[in-house]
Design an enzyme around this catalytic site. Structure first.
Site, short mmCIF file in Angstrom:
data_model
loop_
_atom_site.label_atom_id
_atom_site.label_comp_id
_atom_site.label_asym_id
_atom_site.label_seq_id
_atom_site.Cartn_x
_atom_site.Cartn_y
_atom_site.Cartn_z
N HIS A 114 0.73 -1.75 -0.20
CA HIS A 114 -0.26 -0.02 -0.56
C HIS A 114 1.07 1.22 -0.22
O HIS A 114 0.73 1.69 -0.63
CB HIS A 114 -0.80 -0.03 1.44
CG HIS A 114 -2.08 -0.76 1.19
ND1 HIS A 114 -2.10 -2.14 0.81
CD2 HIS A 114 -3.25 -0.10 1.01
CE1 HIS A 114 -3.35 -2.46 0.86
NE2 HIS A 114 -4.31 -1.84 1.27
N HIS A 167 0.25 -4.91 8.49
CA HIS A 167 1.70 -4.07 8.35
C HIS A 167 2.81 -4.34 9.86
O HIS A 167 1.79 -4.00 10.78
CB HIS A 167 2.00 -3.48 7.62
CG HIS A 167 1.95 -3.95 6.54
ND1 HIS A 167 2.63 -5.04 5.21
CD2 HIS A 167 1.26 -3.56 5.14
CE1 HIS A 167 2.41 -5.05 3.95
NE2 HIS A 167 1.53 -4.64 4.11
#
EC number: 3.1.3.9
Length: 342
Positions: A114, A167
């Site tokens: 991302h 993450h």
């Protein structure tokens, strides 16, 4: 590394303990920064702002996504939602972190796609907006607005990825740095004047190169699909697991977009005849609707057919945006010739 992971879990716990209304904010941010949005939203908007910028956004975005997949294959990054269980960290203390539908990514975690892909793909757009501000104003504040917004966006995206347990903070940071470096390095190397053949070869090279690398790692005894098994094991709800989060789904998106980019960059007869501002605005709106409609076409459940249909969708998108819609706009607004007098 375990200490780094543990610190990341505690940071995610602090984020999730914030006000309840922030949950919707973080989920919206992480969904809006999905790498697919570069291809379905950012590219159409940038293309009708400026053709060269639009092509650069797509070119940099697809190369960044391909490199992100390769990095993940080699770095073997854990993801928080499964590391908690695999490491036994969650059993030794009371944790209040929770998963979300967007948590269950199936690829390795490092670096954050991302952050890396969004950061790289938006760099040409931010650079163009900065240059535009410089031409129309001498104000330093105005010139700094695009890059300030860019950095704030990436920080927000990174925090959202930590929030949903997709993450760890160090993966987010590495993604931001890698994305900015790639964007800076690749925007001046966008193949604006290349032929359709160049993009076809690029598409084939990215696809076959990925397959070859995957095969070589398996032949070397590397368990390259380890992350898919862990995600399947530890995802709270099996319905949250999606094919489009698998590494090879990214490869199909990249290869298809590279082929479609040949239509966006390789149709030179319209480059010197830009659409008027109103037509460009109308085409941008129509392009967003058309590409969104294209993405919502149902795909087959069989994995190979799903990958094939995904490739076709992403190959068709740039042609729809860069060729079909502008031609329709020109045809509709073309002045009608008067009949000859008898």
């Amino acid at each position: 590394m375990d200490a780094l992971h543990a610190a990341g879990i505690h940071f995610a716990e602090v984020l999730q303990s914030g006000p309840r209304w922030m949950e919707d904010v973080w989920l919206t941010v992480t969904s809006s920064a999905d790498p697919k949005c570069i291809f379905t939203i950012c590219f159409p908007l940038a293309y009708f702002l400026d053709r060269k910028v639009g092509v650069a956004v797509l070119w940099v975005g697809l190369l960044a996504e391909w490199l992100n997949v390769v990095c993940k294959w080699f770095l073997f990054g854990e993801r928080p939602f499964w590391w908690i269980h695999e490491s036994g960290f969650g059993s030794g203390q009371q944790l209040t972190v929770r998963q979300f539908p967007v948590s269950c990514e199936t690829g390795p975690g490092s670096p954050s796609g991302h952050c890396m892909i969004t950061g790289a793909a938006l760099w040409p757009l931010v650079s163009a907006l900065t240059a535009l501000a410089s031409r129309h104003s001498k104000s330093l504040l105005l010139k700094l607005i695009p890059f300030t917004a860019y950095m704030l966006l990436l920080v927000a995206v990174g925090l959202s990825r930590v929030y949903v347990l997709a993450h760890f903070p160090h993966q987010v940071l590495s993604g931001i740095v890698a994305g900015a470096v790639l964007g800076w390095g690749l925007q001046a190397r966008t193949p604006i004047t290349r032929s359709m053949g160049f993009f076809a070869v690029t598409s084939l090279g990215l696809l076959l190169g990925s397959i070859a690398l995957h095969g070589l790692m398996i032949a070397a005894g590397v368990d390259i699909d380890w992350s898919i098994r862990l995600a399947t094991t530890w995802c709270k709800d099996p319905s949250w697991l999606r094919l489009d989060t698998r590494p090879f789904a990214s490869i199909c998106r990249v290869a298809g977009s590279a082929l479609g980019l040949g239509l966006a960059a390789g149709d030179p007869k319209h480059w010197d005849k830009p659409l008027p501002p109103r037509q460009r605005a109308a085409c941008a709106v129509l392009a967003l609707a058309a590409v969104r409609g294209l993405q919502h076409i149902p795909q087959p459940q069989q994995v190979t057919l799903w990958y094939t249909s995904s490739f076709i969708k992403y190959a068709a998108g740039p042609g729809l945006v860069a060729v079909l819609l502008p031609r329709i706009a020109r045809a509709i607004t073309r002045p009608q010739s008067r009949p000859h007098a008898q």
